[in-house]
Enzyme design. Structure first.
Site, PDB file in Angstrom:
ATOM      1  N   ALA A  12     -33.278  54.951 -55.324  1.00 26.91           N
ATOM      2  CA  ALA A  12     -33.362  55.982 -54.282  1.00 26.91           C
ATOM      3  C   ALA A  12     -31.985  56.293 -53.725  1.00 26.91           C
ATOM      4  O   ALA A  12     -31.802  56.485 -52.535  1.00 26.91           O
ATOM      5  CB  ALA A  12     -34.288  55.499 -53.169  1.00 26.91           C
ATOM      6  N   ARG A  18     -31.468  69.671 -53.618  1.00 28.55           N
ATOM      7  CA  ARG A  18     -32.388  70.817 -53.644  1.00 28.55           C
ATOM      8  C   ARG A  18     -33.418  70.805 -52.511  1.00 28.55           C
ATOM      9  O   ARG A  18     -34.116  71.776 -52.286  1.00 28.55           O
ATOM     10  CB  ARG A  18     -33.088  70.900 -55.009  1.00 28.55           C
ATOM     11  CG  ARG A  18     -32.205  71.515 -56.073  1.00 28.55           C
ATOM     12  CD  ARG A  18     -32.812  71.404 -57.445  1.00 28.55           C
ATOM     13  NE  ARG A  18     -32.722  70.042 -57.964  1.00 28.55           N
ATOM     14  CZ  ARG A  18     -33.362  69.621 -59.051  1.00 28.55           C
ATOM     15  NH1 ARG A  18     -34.168  70.438 -59.709  1.00 28.55           N
ATOM     16  NH2 ARG A  18     -33.208  68.383 -59.468  1.00 28.55           N
ATOM     17  N   GLN A  78     -25.675  51.439 -53.862  1.00 25.78           N
ATOM     18  CA  GLN A  78     -24.942  51.883 -55.050  1.00 25.78           C
ATOM     19  C   GLN A  78     -23.915  52.891 -54.551  1.00 25.78           C
ATOM     20  O   GLN A  78     -24.266  53.991 -54.139  1.00 25.78           O
ATOM     21  CB  GLN A  78     -25.908  52.548 -56.044  1.00 25.78           C
ATOM     22  CG  GLN A  78     -25.247  52.955 -57.344  1.00 25.78           C
ATOM     23  CD  GLN A  78     -26.062  53.992 -58.107  1.00 25.78           C
ATOM     24  OE1 GLN A  78     -26.899  54.689 -57.552  1.00 25.78           O
ATOM     25  NE2 GLN A  78     -25.791  54.103 -59.391  1.00 25.78           N
ATOM     26  N   ASN A 363     -70.495  60.412 -16.975  1.00 27.29           N
ATOM     27  CA  ASN A 363     -70.522  61.818 -17.373  1.00 27.29           C
ATOM     28  C   ASN A 363     -69.365  62.548 -16.689  1.00 27.29           C
ATOM     29  O   ASN A 363     -69.261  62.556 -15.476  1.00 27.29           O
ATOM     30  CB  ASN A 363     -71.859  62.433 -16.949  1.00 27.29           C
ATOM     31  CG  ASN A 363     -72.048  63.820 -17.563  1.00 27.29           C
ATOM     32  OD1 ASN A 363     -71.151  64.655 -17.500  1.00 27.29           O
ATOM     33  ND2 ASN A 363     -73.191  64.056 -18.148  1.00 27.29           N
ATOM     34  N   TYR A 373     -49.628  61.836 -14.193  1.00 26.13           N
ATOM     35  CA  TYR A 373     -48.168  61.872 -14.308  1.00 26.13           C
ATOM     36  C   TYR A 373     -47.578  62.604 -13.119  1.00 26.13           C
ATOM     37  O   TYR A 373     -48.027  63.705 -12.777  1.00 26.13           O
ATOM     38  CB  TYR A 373     -47.824  62.600 -15.617  1.00 26.13           C
ATOM     39  CG  TYR A 373     -46.371  62.630 -15.998  1.00 26.13           C
ATOM     40  CD1 TYR A 373     -45.611  61.465 -16.023  1.00 26.13           C
ATOM     41  CD2 TYR A 373     -45.768  63.827 -16.385  1.00 26.13           C
ATOM     42  CE1 TYR A 373     -44.274  61.505 -16.397  1.00 26.13           C
ATOM     43  CE2 TYR A 373     -44.437  63.862 -16.775  1.00 26.13           C
ATOM     44  CZ  TYR A 373     -43.688  62.706 -16.772  1.00 26.13           C
ATOM     45  OH  TYR A 373     -42.384  62.737 -17.150  1.00 26.13           O
ATOM     46  N   SER A 391     -67.877  68.965 -12.023  1.00 21.12           N
ATOM     47  CA  SER A 391     -66.980  69.869 -12.741  1.00 21.12           C
ATOM     48  C   SER A 391     -65.759  70.235 -11.903  1.00 21.12           C
ATOM     49  O   SER A 391     -65.827  70.294 -10.683  1.00 21.12           O
ATOM     50  CB  SER A 391     -67.724  71.156 -13.079  1.00 21.12           C
ATOM     51  OG  SER A 391     -68.764  70.850 -13.967  1.00 21.12           O
TER      52      SER A 391
HETATM   53  C1  UD1 Z   1     -34.563  60.579 -65.575  1.00 21.67           C
HETATM   54  C2  UD1 Z   1     -34.620  59.956 -66.953  1.00 21.67           C
HETATM   55  C3  UD1 Z   1     -35.364  60.896 -67.896  1.00 21.67           C
HETATM   56  C4  UD1 Z   1     -36.743  61.156 -67.364  1.00 21.67           C
HETATM   57  C5  UD1 Z   1     -36.672  61.692 -65.938  1.00 21.67           C
HETATM   58  C6  UD1 Z   1     -38.057  61.738 -65.341  1.00 21.67           C
HETATM   59  C7  UD1 Z   1     -32.582  58.616 -67.222  1.00 21.67           C
HETATM   60  C8  UD1 Z   1     -31.239  58.533 -67.797  1.00 21.67           C
HETATM   61  N1  UD1 Z   1     -33.259  59.739 -67.432  1.00 21.67           N
HETATM   62  O1  UD1 Z   1     -33.793  61.750 -65.656  1.00 21.67           O
HETATM   63  O2  UD1 Z   1     -35.464  60.332 -69.187  1.00 21.67           O
HETATM   64  O3  UD1 Z   1     -37.445  62.059 -68.198  1.00 21.67           O
HETATM   65  O4  UD1 Z   1     -35.880  60.820 -65.094  1.00 21.67           O
HETATM   66  O5  UD1 Z   1     -38.025  62.341 -64.067  1.00 21.67           O
HETATM   67  O6  UD1 Z   1     -33.025  57.663 -66.583  1.00 21.67           O
HETATM   68  N2  UD1 Z   1     -30.483  57.503 -59.285  1.00 21.67           N
HETATM   69  C9  UD1 Z   1     -29.752  56.591 -58.583  1.00 21.67           C
HETATM   70  N3  UD1 Z   1     -28.455  56.373 -58.925  1.00 21.67           N
HETATM   71  C10 UD1 Z   1     -27.870  57.018 -59.964  1.00 21.67           C
HETATM   72  C11 UD1 Z   1     -28.606  57.964 -60.678  1.00 21.67           C
HETATM   73  C12 UD1 Z   1     -29.918  58.173 -60.326  1.00 21.67           C
HETATM   74  O7  UD1 Z   1     -30.270  55.976 -57.648  1.00 21.67           O
HETATM   75  O8  UD1 Z   1     -26.699  56.736 -60.215  1.00 21.67           O
HETATM   76  C13 UD1 Z   1     -31.892  57.732 -58.906  1.00 21.67           C
HETATM   77  C14 UD1 Z   1     -32.121  59.136 -58.385  1.00 21.67           C
HETATM   78  O9  UD1 Z   1     -31.991  59.165 -56.988  1.00 21.67           O
HETATM   79  C15 UD1 Z   1     -33.548  59.396 -58.819  1.00 21.67           C
HETATM   80  C16 UD1 Z   1     -33.706  58.574 -60.082  1.00 21.67           C
HETATM   81  O10 UD1 Z   1     -32.674  57.610 -60.061  1.00 21.67           O
HETATM   82  O11 UD1 Z   1     -34.499  58.917 -57.890  1.00 21.67           O
HETATM   83  C17 UD1 Z   1     -33.633  59.423 -61.356  1.00 21.67           C
HETATM   84  O12 UD1 Z   1     -32.357  60.018 -61.466  1.00 21.67           O
HETATM   85  P1  UD1 Z   1     -32.191  61.512 -61.974  1.00 21.67           P
HETATM   86  O13 UD1 Z   1     -30.753  61.815 -61.985  1.00 21.67           O
HETATM   87  O14 UD1 Z   1     -33.101  62.399 -61.225  1.00 21.67           O
HETATM   88  O15 UD1 Z   1     -32.693  61.376 -63.473  1.00 21.67           O
HETATM   89  P2  UD1 Z   1     -33.181  62.541 -64.401  1.00 21.67           P
HETATM   90  O16 UD1 Z   1     -32.029  63.309 -64.903  1.00 21.67           O
HETATM   91  O17 UD1 Z   1     -34.257  63.276 -63.727  1.00 21.67           O
END
Ligand code: UD1
Ligand code: CA
Length: 458
Positions: A12, A18, A78, A363, A373, A391
């Site tokens: 996460a 978006r 991260q 009632n 308040y 009432s």
């Molecule tokens: C990923 C999958 C893809 C799959 C798709 C489904 C990989 C490489 N690809 O692609 O195969 O079909 O999900 O939705 O796994 N995140 C981090 N740190 C990072 C990168 C990502 O926490 O460095 C988290 C993002 O917040 C997100 C999730 O990992 O919740 C997925 O990352 P995202 O970049 O959306 O992957 P997709 O390109 O959608």
């Protein structure tokens, strides 16, 4: 399988641009609960005892929120978003504790159901090293494709790295995986970043594991359970699916919903059998309803407890702390907050009851207001059993109406009333015989004189 220990690593860290929001994407709510909390619930339902939350964007806000919805979760920051494998490795300290199963999940996939995760864990128990949860979206564009050979998964190819032939594959990576704990770190550490995006792809562990002759398989989940949320339109779509599932469950558990598509539940709504919910009812968080209650149309209910056979609405508003005991009745255009309405008591029309107790069988007449308040502090109103509040009375708290107390209509009650007493809190009525007729005549002649004067002017 229950003996196998399980860690869920929930990714996460992403920004979720978006969503166009100041709030981190995974904290946007579905049924009143952050979407990442739904993911946590699914992980727990699938038997995960360890929870590792990988955060990045909005880390402080995420930590604060996580302390509430997943107090047991460890958070790992991260700092640079270098890809999904890199993100999982951020939770190295948790993974290296040596769980049997590691479930990798995405925080933005809130409809994932525990069954899909349980199935993946079963494959691990049967000997697989990596289990990928696949699905068949109506349009596979953008998803990683699952490349299979002889019933085994040999690779996941990201859209940008796919050949034209591979792009035709409809079976896609939902993003979630179950990895045998014994292999997890070794596989993750072997991932490189030589691909179109220059990222460390979690999906690469499939190819790495199969090259080592480890067992790698795919399971299939429904499209809905793999729905990833990227914008508010998808958020609304997920909410709609969630509500639809919840309504279905409620009906199968014995609740009548006359127009199910117009009733909105919260993530924690508890509702007992033989309750009837009329159209257009909203349940906010913290609602518990026992059996046999009737919730009439257009009621708005949150933080309320409703005992058996209560009758609520139409157009009732129950706010947090409303506690309706057996057969209590709260009717149209009534608001109840932080108040107990005891057995069989009736609050039928146009009333505000806040910070109060309404004794059994009392009632409350139309238009009664507890004035709780003074602009600074809140005060309590205690209404005894069997009391009758006429009432349009204002009960100025703090005030007590004794058992069987009787308040004359239109009273402003500022002093407590003992048991069985009658209290008038208004000026006595004065009736003057013939005075009505006299007044009418005086007004009529005054109006006639005025009209005549106006006519003379022209
Ligand atoms: C990923 C999958 C893809 C799959 C798709 C489904 C990989 C490489 N690809 O692609 O195969 O079909 O999900 O939705 O796994 N995140 C981090 N740190 C990072 C990168 C990502 O926490 O460095 C988290 C993002 O917040 C997100 C999730 O990992 O919740 C997925 O990352 P995202 O970049 O959306 O992957 P997709 O390109 O959608
Ligand atoms: Ca995504």
């Amino acid at each position: 399988m229950s003996q196998r220990s399980c860690l869920s690593v929930i990714l996460a860290a992403g920004e979720g641009t978006r969503m166009k929001s100041a709030l981190p994407k995974v904290l946007h709510q579905i049924a009143g609960l952050p979407m990442v909390a739904h993911v946590v619930k699914a992980a727990e339902a699938a038997g995960a005892s360890g929870l590792a939350l990988v955060i990045g964007h909005g880390a402080d806000e995420m930590r604060k929120a996580a302390a509430k919805f997943a107090p047991k979760a460890e958070t790992f920051e991260q700092e640079k978003r270098l890809g999904t494998a890199h993100a999982v490795i951020a939770a190295r300290a948790a993974i290296s504790k040596g769980y049997d199963d590691v479930l990798v999940m995405f925080g933005d996939t809130p409809l994932i159901d525990a069954d899909a995760l349980t199935l993946a864990r079963r494959r691990l128990a049967e000997g697989a090293a990596v289990v990928v949860i696949g699905f068949r979206p109506p349009n596979p564009t953008g998803y990683g494709r699952l490349i299979e050979k002889d019933g085994k998964l040999t690779a996941i190819r990201e859209e940008k790295d796919c050949s034209e032939e591979e792009k035709k594959i409809g079976f896609c990576n939902a993003g979630m995986m179950a990895v045998a704990g014994a292999h997890a770190l070794k596989l993750l550490d072997a991932v490189g970043n030589k691909n179109a995006k220059g990222e460390y792809y979690l999906t690469d562990i499939v190819e790495i594991a199969s090259a080592q002759n480890l067992d790698v398989v795919a399971t299939e989940a429904s499209f809905e359970s793999a729905l990833g949320i990227n914008n508010r339109a998808e958020l609304a779509q997920a909410e709609a699916i969630w509500q639809q599932r919840r309504r279905h469950d409620a009906m199968l558990s014995g609740v009548t919903l006359i127009a199910p598509e117009t009733v909105f539940f919260s993530h924690d709504t508890e509702i007992g059998p033989d309750t009837i919910v009329e159209p257009n009812v909203w349940f906010g968080p913290g609602v518990r309803i026992a059996s046999g209650a009737k919730i009439h149309a257009f009621s708005h209910i949150e933080g309320a407890t409703i005992a058996s056979n209560c009758d609520v609405g139409p157009f009732a508003r129950l706010r947090p702390g409303a506690d309706l005991r057996n057969k209590a009745k709260v009717g149209n255009f009534c608001e109840v907050k932080q108040a107990v309405i005891e057995d069989g008591a009736k609050v039928n029309h146009l009333t505000y009851i806040g910070d109060a107790r309404v004794g059994a069988g009392a009632n409350i007449g139309a238009g009664t207001i507890t004035c709780n308040y003074d602009g600074y502090s809140k005060f309590f109103t205690d209404i005894g059993e069997g009391a009758f509040i006429g009432s349009n009375s204002s009960l100025v708290a703090p005030v007590t109406i004794g058992n069987g107390g009787y308040i004359a209509s239109g009273s402003v009650v500022t002093e407590s009333v003992p048991d069985d007493a009658l209290a008038f809190g208004r000026a006595r009525q004065k009736t003057i015989p013939g005075k009505g007729k006299e007044l009418r005549e005086r007004f009529a002649s005054a109006a006639a004189a005025k009209k005549k004067a106006a006519g003379a002017d022209h």
